[in-house]
Design a protein around this motif. Sequence first.
Motif, PDB file in Angstrom:
ATOM      1  N   ALA A  28      35.702  26.226  43.535  1.00  0.00           N
ATOM      2  CA  ALA A  28      34.610  27.392  43.734  1.00  0.00           C
ATOM      3  C   ALA A  28      34.482  27.199  45.313  1.00  0.00           C
ATOM      4  CB  ALA A  28      33.548  26.942  42.976  1.00  0.00           C
ATOM      5  N   ARG A  29      34.076  28.533  45.915  1.00  0.00           N
ATOM      6  CA  ARG A  29      33.507  28.642  47.090  1.00  0.00           C
ATOM      7  C   ARG A  29      31.922  28.193  46.970  1.00  0.00           C
ATOM      8  NH1 ARG A  29      36.889  31.681  50.804  1.00  0.00           N
ATOM      9  NH2 ARG A  29      38.399  32.862  49.589  1.00  0.00           N
ATOM     10  N   ALA A  30      31.426  27.873  48.079  1.00  0.00           N
ATOM     11  CA  ALA A  30      29.948  27.646  47.960  1.00  0.00           C
ATOM     12  C   ALA A  30      29.052  28.920  47.402  1.00  0.00           C
ATOM     13  CB  ALA A  30      29.576  27.334  49.407  1.00  0.00           C
ATOM     14  N   ALA A  31      29.337  30.091  47.623  1.00  0.00           N
ATOM     15  CA  ALA A  31      28.648  31.386  47.193  1.00  0.00           C
ATOM     16  C   ALA A  31      28.618  31.113  45.753  1.00  0.00           C
ATOM     17  CB  ALA A  31      29.174  32.469  47.640  1.00  0.00           C
ATOM     18  N   LEU A  32      29.695  30.747  44.875  1.00  0.00           N
ATOM     19  CA  LEU A  32      29.515  30.851  43.440  1.00  0.00           C
ATOM     20  C   LEU A  32      28.552  29.833  43.097  1.00  0.00           C
ATOM     21  CD1 LEU A  32      30.414  31.451  40.503  1.00  0.00           C
ATOM     22  CD2 LEU A  32      32.469  29.928  41.062  1.00  0.00           C
ATOM     23  N   VAL A  33      28.702  28.646  43.664  1.00  0.00           N
ATOM     24  CA  VAL A  33      27.900  27.407  43.277  1.00  0.00           C
ATOM     25  C   VAL A  33      26.397  27.881  43.318  1.00  0.00           C
ATOM     26  CG1 VAL A  33      27.384  24.805  43.677  1.00  0.00           C
ATOM     27  CG2 VAL A  33      29.843  25.600  43.684  1.00  0.00           C
ATOM     28  N   GLU A  34      26.292  28.415  44.564  1.00  0.00           N
ATOM     29  CA  GLU A  34      24.791  28.757  44.948  1.00  0.00           C
ATOM     30  C   GLU A  34      24.100  29.896  43.805  1.00  0.00           C
ATOM     31  OE1 GLU A  34      25.213  30.191  48.915  1.00  0.00           O
ATOM     32  OE2 GLU A  34      25.637  28.130  49.501  1.00  0.00           O
ATOM     33  N   LYS A  35      24.924  30.210  43.090  1.00  0.00           N
ATOM     34  CA  LYS A  35      24.231  31.047  41.940  1.00  0.00           C
ATOM     35  C   LYS A  35      23.796  30.320  40.889  1.00  0.00           C
ATOM     36  CE  LYS A  35      27.329  35.143  42.857  1.00  0.00           C
ATOM     37  NZ  LYS A  35      27.567  34.659  44.252  1.00  0.00           N
ATOM     38  N   PHE A  36      24.198  29.288  40.973  1.00  0.00           N
ATOM     39  CA  PHE A  36      23.669  28.252  39.888  1.00  0.00           C
ATOM     40  C   PHE A  36      22.367  27.354  40.517  1.00  0.00           C
ATOM     41  CE2 PHE A  36      27.406  29.303  37.733  1.00  0.00           C
ATOM     42  CZ  PHE A  36      27.150  29.780  36.516  1.00  0.00           C
ATOM     43  N   PHE A  37      22.731  27.104  41.726  1.00  0.00           N
ATOM     44  CA  PHE A  37      21.899  25.969  42.538  1.00  0.00           C
ATOM     45  C   PHE A  37      21.438  27.014  43.920  1.00  0.00           C
ATOM     46  CE2 PHE A  37      24.471  23.274  40.099  1.00  0.00           C
ATOM     47  CZ  PHE A  37      23.592  22.261  39.728  1.00  0.00           C
ATOM     48  N   PRO A  38      20.564  27.640  43.808  1.00  0.00           N
ATOM     49  CA  PRO A  38      20.392  28.584  45.075  1.00  0.00           C
ATOM     50  C   PRO A  38      19.940  27.716  46.125  1.00  0.00           C
ATOM     51  CG  PRO A  38      18.645  28.527  43.219  1.00  0.00           C
ATOM     52  CD  PRO A  38      19.748  28.177  42.675  1.00  0.00           C
ATOM     53  N   PHE A  39      19.332  26.378  46.070  1.00  0.00           N
ATOM     54  CA  PHE A  39      18.838  25.743  47.113  1.00  0.00           C
ATOM     55  C   PHE A  39      20.101  24.800  47.666  1.00  0.00           C
ATOM     56  CE2 PHE A  39      15.002  26.806  44.726  1.00  0.00           C
ATOM     57  CZ  PHE A  39      14.302  27.388  45.752  1.00  0.00           C
TER      58      PHE A  39
ATOM     59  N   THR B 295      30.699  17.139  34.668  1.00  0.00           N
ATOM     60  CA  THR B 295      30.120  18.451  34.372  1.00  0.00           C
ATOM     61  C   THR B 295      28.752  18.017  33.335  1.00  0.00           C
ATOM     62  OG1 THR B 295      32.390  19.131  34.243  1.00  0.00           O
ATOM     63  CG2 THR B 295      30.804  20.376  32.843  1.00  0.00           C
ATOM     64  N   GLU B 296      28.753  17.429  32.600  1.00  0.00           N
ATOM     65  CA  GLU B 296      27.387  17.308  31.766  1.00  0.00           C
ATOM     66  C   GLU B 296      26.261  16.900  32.748  1.00  0.00           C
ATOM     67  OE1 GLU B 296      30.452  15.434  31.220  1.00  0.00           O
ATOM     68  OE2 GLU B 296      30.816  16.559  29.441  1.00  0.00           O
ATOM     69  N   GLU B 297      26.460  16.406  33.851  1.00  0.00           N
ATOM     70  CA  GLU B 297      25.165  16.104  34.690  1.00  0.00           C
ATOM     71  C   GLU B 297      24.944  17.323  35.462  1.00  0.00           C
ATOM     72  OE1 GLU B 297      25.833  11.296  35.934  1.00  0.00           O
ATOM     73  OE2 GLU B 297      27.316  12.820  36.767  1.00  0.00           O
ATOM     74  N   ILE B 298      26.028  18.024  35.871  1.00  0.00           N
ATOM     75  CA  ILE B 298      25.682  19.389  36.603  1.00  0.00           C
ATOM     76  C   ILE B 298      25.239  20.385  35.638  1.00  0.00           C
ATOM     77  CG2 ILE B 298      26.924  21.385  37.754  1.00  0.00           C
ATOM     78  CD1 ILE B 298      28.841  19.048  38.850  1.00  0.00           C
ATOM     79  N   ILE B 299      25.508  20.543  34.585  1.00  0.00           N
ATOM     80  CA  ILE B 299      24.952  21.399  33.586  1.00  0.00           C
ATOM     81  C   ILE B 299      23.477  21.074  33.455  1.00  0.00           C
ATOM     82  CG2 ILE B 299      24.694  21.998  31.112  1.00  0.00           C
ATOM     83  CD1 ILE B 299      27.778  22.041  31.023  1.00  0.00           C
ATOM     84  N   ALA B 300      23.284  19.585  33.197  1.00  0.00           N
ATOM     85  CA  ALA B 300      21.601  19.295  33.072  1.00  0.00           C
ATOM     86  C   ALA B 300      20.922  19.661  34.479  1.00  0.00           C
ATOM     87  CB  ALA B 300      21.654  18.014  32.976  1.00  0.00           C
ATOM     88  N   ALA B 301      21.561  19.517  35.479  1.00  0.00           N
ATOM     89  CA  ALA B 301      20.780  19.902  36.724  1.00  0.00           C
ATOM     90  C   ALA B 301      20.647  21.174  36.964  1.00  0.00           C
ATOM     91  CB  ALA B 301      21.682  19.230  37.870  1.00  0.00           C
ATOM     92  N   ALA B 302      21.624  22.299  36.697  1.00  0.00           N
ATOM     93  CA  ALA B 302      21.435  23.675  36.735  1.00  0.00           C
ATOM     94  C   ALA B 302      20.335  24.246  35.722  1.00  0.00           C
ATOM     95  CB  ALA B 302      22.879  24.194  36.736  1.00  0.00           C
TER      96      ALA B 302
END
Length: 507
Positions: free
Chosen positions: A321-332, A340-347
């Motif tokens: 993923a490029r940063a722009a895709l990730v930022e759609k889930f983590f705008p900051f 994956t489980e930890e990232i789902i929980a954080a997002a």
Amino acid sequence: MKRYTLFFFRVIVGILLFSSCVDDVNKTLGTEYPENQDQEFDEEATFATIYASLGMTGHDYLGGNNGKWADENKKESNYAFFSTLFLLNEITTDEALSTWQSERYTDLMFNENMYDRTDDLSQELFKRLWYNLNLCDYYLEHAYGWSEEMEKRIAEVQFLKTLNYYYIFDLFGTAPVFEPYYWEHPLEVMERQLHDCLPRLSDPRAGEYGRVDKAAAWLLLARIYSFSRRYMSSERWDMAEYYARMVINSGYQLSPVYAHLFMADNDGSSVNQAPREIILPIRQSGATIGGWAGSTFVVATTHSADMPDWGSSVGLGAVRARAALVEKFFPFRDIPQGDTEEIIAAAGDDRALFYSKNRELYINDWTDFNQGISVTKWSNLRADGQPSSDSYYTDTDIPLMRLGEAYLILAEAVWYMRGNEEEVLSILNVLRQRANAEPFVPENLWEQGYRGMEHLIMQERARELYFEGHRRTDLNRSGYWDSWDWQHVHTFVYSHPYEMFPDLMWW
């Protein structure tokens, strides 16, 4: 389970038995085949081959040549539909970037949109689509409707011909207009063909899994009408809305678990209910089909050895993923280092299927797979915990058309037709509810990075459909491809961004 397996068996048998096609089929831009073409029309094998052409490359699909291509240096396995579509529609956008390098091309050409008429990748997909068109024509010229089943098969091939035609137009900005439609716009030709085949297709969910039904035609019509804003003199959002609602009310339902749509038992198991959402899958089987034309490529290219088990022994470590895709889930831009489980929980969103351990958000060296967040969306694991049929090639069917897309088209159509913000948000919230994401509420939109309803819909399309081969199409038809926002969020500054891939038809 018989409904799920009978047709798939015929596809496998058909592609193995169909040893050659007639001369008309073989005149596919740069391809030459052996001379022994004189054979009787085999309806069963030809019909199965047309479906198989979406998920396989041919008889020597594991990578050989068999003398079937004019250029002996190009293997049959290069001429794949979905794996090539995936690359062209993802790594040319703000969603993905690849490390791949080969003798034929490097993905840097597409990462930065520096391709031209000489690049192999877009040429290979063009030839595959053109071949598929001719194969469909061959069937339609020889088959006749002596029974209800044959009428249905002819209608399905008409649809599949239109689907390949759609991708030629979408990717290359042009398409052949055949008799008797010489003076019509390609979108009008597609519309006419779909309306012609619709009455003879199976009702939604009434046919065998993996075959075209009315819902597939309705969804393709909704896509085509959503193109009208960009490519035709008048917008057809009323028809896009109509057919999107037809799909939503057709009997298909959202899979309760988003991740199950991209797992090895997404054709159905005691746990996985993905088939209730998947309208048109490209069938896959690691043990029986194998090859790199379909999901094996996507699973392998998004995984590397340092990642948790993904159900396959091969990991190419190329596309991430490029940063722009990730930022759609983590705008900051505060994505944690984790699995994956930890990232789902954080997002707070089940669609955030990423892996970030020892990864960097921003990419400065495109050849380093650890620069960029890894995507775990596709795997060869089964939701029911059982082993897949093969430890190398994947069983994961490709959900080429699914119900989730219909909700997104409907939201877009409602906005452009009536500008009803509350109705649009309620439609988008159906998908967000499935993803266990915070619903959109008008009072809180600014806190969620709101920059206008058009932008919000496009962001939600990316969150729902990323890494499924939609992004370049969405940016292009919506007029975002050359916008300041699109260029600004991209990892690289393009030297000359192409809206379409070079037209090979008359070159």
